[in-house]
Design an enzyme around this catalytic site. Sequence first.
Site, PDB file in Angstrom:
ATOM      1  N   ASP A 171       0.815  -1.411  -0.188  1.00 15.34           N
ATOM      2  CA  ASP A 171       0.188   0.166  -0.012  1.00 15.34           C
ATOM      3  C   ASP A 171       0.715   1.121  -0.406  1.00 15.34           C
ATOM      4  O   ASP A 171       1.854   0.608  -0.056  1.00 15.34           O
ATOM      5  CB  ASP A 171      -1.169  -0.431   1.473  1.00 15.34           C
TER       6      ASP A 171
ATOM      7  N   ASP B 152      -0.199   4.914   1.376  1.00 18.25           N
ATOM      8  CA  ASP B 152      -0.753   5.711   1.968  1.00 18.25           C
ATOM      9  C   ASP B 152      -0.646   5.423   3.353  1.00 18.25           C
ATOM     10  O   ASP B 152      -1.062   4.101   3.554  1.00 18.25           O
ATOM     11  CB  ASP B 152      -1.779   6.313   2.591  1.00 18.25           C
TER      12      ASP B 152
END
Length: 214
Positions: free
Chosen positions: A8, A10
Site C-alpha cells: 500500500d 498511504d
Amino acid sequence: MTDAVVFDLDGVIVDSEPVWEEVRRAYVATHGGTWQPDTQRRLMGMSTGEWAHYLSGELGVARTPEQVADEVVEEMTRRYRAHVPLIAGADLVVRRMAARWPLGLASSSPTRLIAAALAATGLTDAFAATLSTEETERGKPAPDVYLSVARSLGVDPAHCVAVEDSSNGVRSAAAAGMRVVAVPHGSYPLDPDAARLAVVTLGAIGELTLETVA
C-alpha cells in the site's frame, strides 16, 4: 512461497493519512458539511469516486462528487509539491524487497498522487506494477485492486505478501487471498477483525525484513 510483494502507499510508504484527514476535514467544514466521529475510519481505503460521493452525499458537502474529487485532489497535489511525508526507512525497505522480489503497489490514492509520491521519494522504478482504486470497480475493502496488481505481475495472489496499514486495506488484501503484514498507524489502530486477518503485525515499516516476507 512468496513470488511478489505488494505495498500500500498511504500509511505504509508515505505518512499521508493525517494529511488526507486534515485536507478533507477542512474541505467539509468550508463547504457546509459535517464531519462524523467515524468518518476518517470509513474513508481509509475508499476509492476517489467513493469518498467523493460520501463527502458530497452523507456528509452534506454542497459540491458535486466530481467537484469534491477535483478540489480535494488538487489541494493534496499542492501539499505533495511542497512536501511528501516519507515514513522513515520506508524507501530502504522497498529497495531491499525490490532486490529480491517483483513489487506491486495497490493504492487508494488517485493515479496522479501516486506518481507524485513515487517521483518525490525516488521509488518509481522499484515497482513493476502500480494501480489506483480509481481504476478498479470497487475500492478497499473489496479485493479488486490487489487482484488486479497480482494479474499485472503475473503471479498467484496466494503467493503474494501484502503490506498494509489500515483495516480496510488488510481486509482487501486478505480477501484477495494474500498473506498480509500489517503495519498500523499509531493514530489509526486496526479494528479487531482486521487485526485477526494479518499474519504478522509490526510496529514500524523498518521492522519488515526479507525473512518475514519469505
